[in-house]
Design an enzyme around this catalytic site. Sequence first.
Site, PDB file in Angstrom:
ATOM      1  N   CYS A   1      96.418 -40.887  10.366  1.00  0.00           N
ATOM      2  CA  CYS A   1      95.449 -41.808  10.992  1.00  0.00           C
ATOM      3  C   CYS A   1      94.089 -41.141  11.138  1.00  0.00           C
ATOM      4  O   CYS A   1      93.043 -41.793  10.969  1.00  0.00           O
ATOM      5  CB  CYS A   1      95.941 -42.257  12.368  1.00  0.00           C
TER       6      CYS A   1
ATOM      7  N   ARG B   1     100.261 -49.759   9.149  1.00  0.00           N
ATOM      8  CA  ARG B   1      98.865 -49.682   8.672  1.00  0.00           C
ATOM      9  C   ARG B   1      98.504 -51.011   8.002  1.00  0.00           C
ATOM     10  O   ARG B   1      98.807 -51.215   6.827  1.00  0.00           O
ATOM     11  CB  ARG B   1      98.705 -48.518   7.681  1.00  0.00           C
TER      12      ARG B   1
END
Length: 214
Positions: free
Chosen positions: A50, A127
């Site tokens: 991330c 995601r």
Amino acid sequence: MDEPQPMPRIGDTAPDFTAVTTQGELTFSKWQGDKWVVLFSHPADFTPVCSTELSEFARRSESFARMNTKLIGLSIDSIHSHLAWRENLKQILDVELTYPLIADLDTKVASLYGMIHPGESSTVTVRTVFVIDPKRTIRALVYYPLNVGRNLDEIERLITALQTADANACATPVNWTKGDKVIVPPPKTEQEVAEREGHKEYERFDFYLNKRLL
Ligand code: BEZ
């Protein structure tokens, strides 16, 4: 969180919401204004993949702005966590997150957009990327699992392709990038078949497959 969630689909109106973000409380539709939006979720703050993704979104924020596109991120983390991670990314990667991050602790927005995929994880968002046009229509969806970072070249290419297709009433072929030939929409009438046959500017493969430069 194990209940099946509604999954907005391509062509749906993006659900509106009000949320707490690193840039204050905002109502999505008002914040969007007349821009395109990339709304994306990441699994969690202070995690390695991330960190690479969110910093890369930030590095490319001017490129997205040139495409008339605003960025907004989301995870099921607190505003304090988001703010601390933002500072940390400044220190370790020398990048400032210039877009807002939604602190979706109650999973309200994640649930509206189907960002939690319980088979992958029931506690964090996968995601996701939602490409939303200025009319607030969802134009594309991208989902990635927890262990694979997204390709931002592809996200930029996707927006460029959508905007090019809109502006020129065309479609884009496999692996298309800006400057390549586009696809002429297939004919719907005998007359359109005949028009395509003699067209000097079309690269013709068959009656239904014609390409042209813009
Ligand atoms: C990561 O960003 O590295 C990550 C986050 C959640 C699960 C797995 C990896």
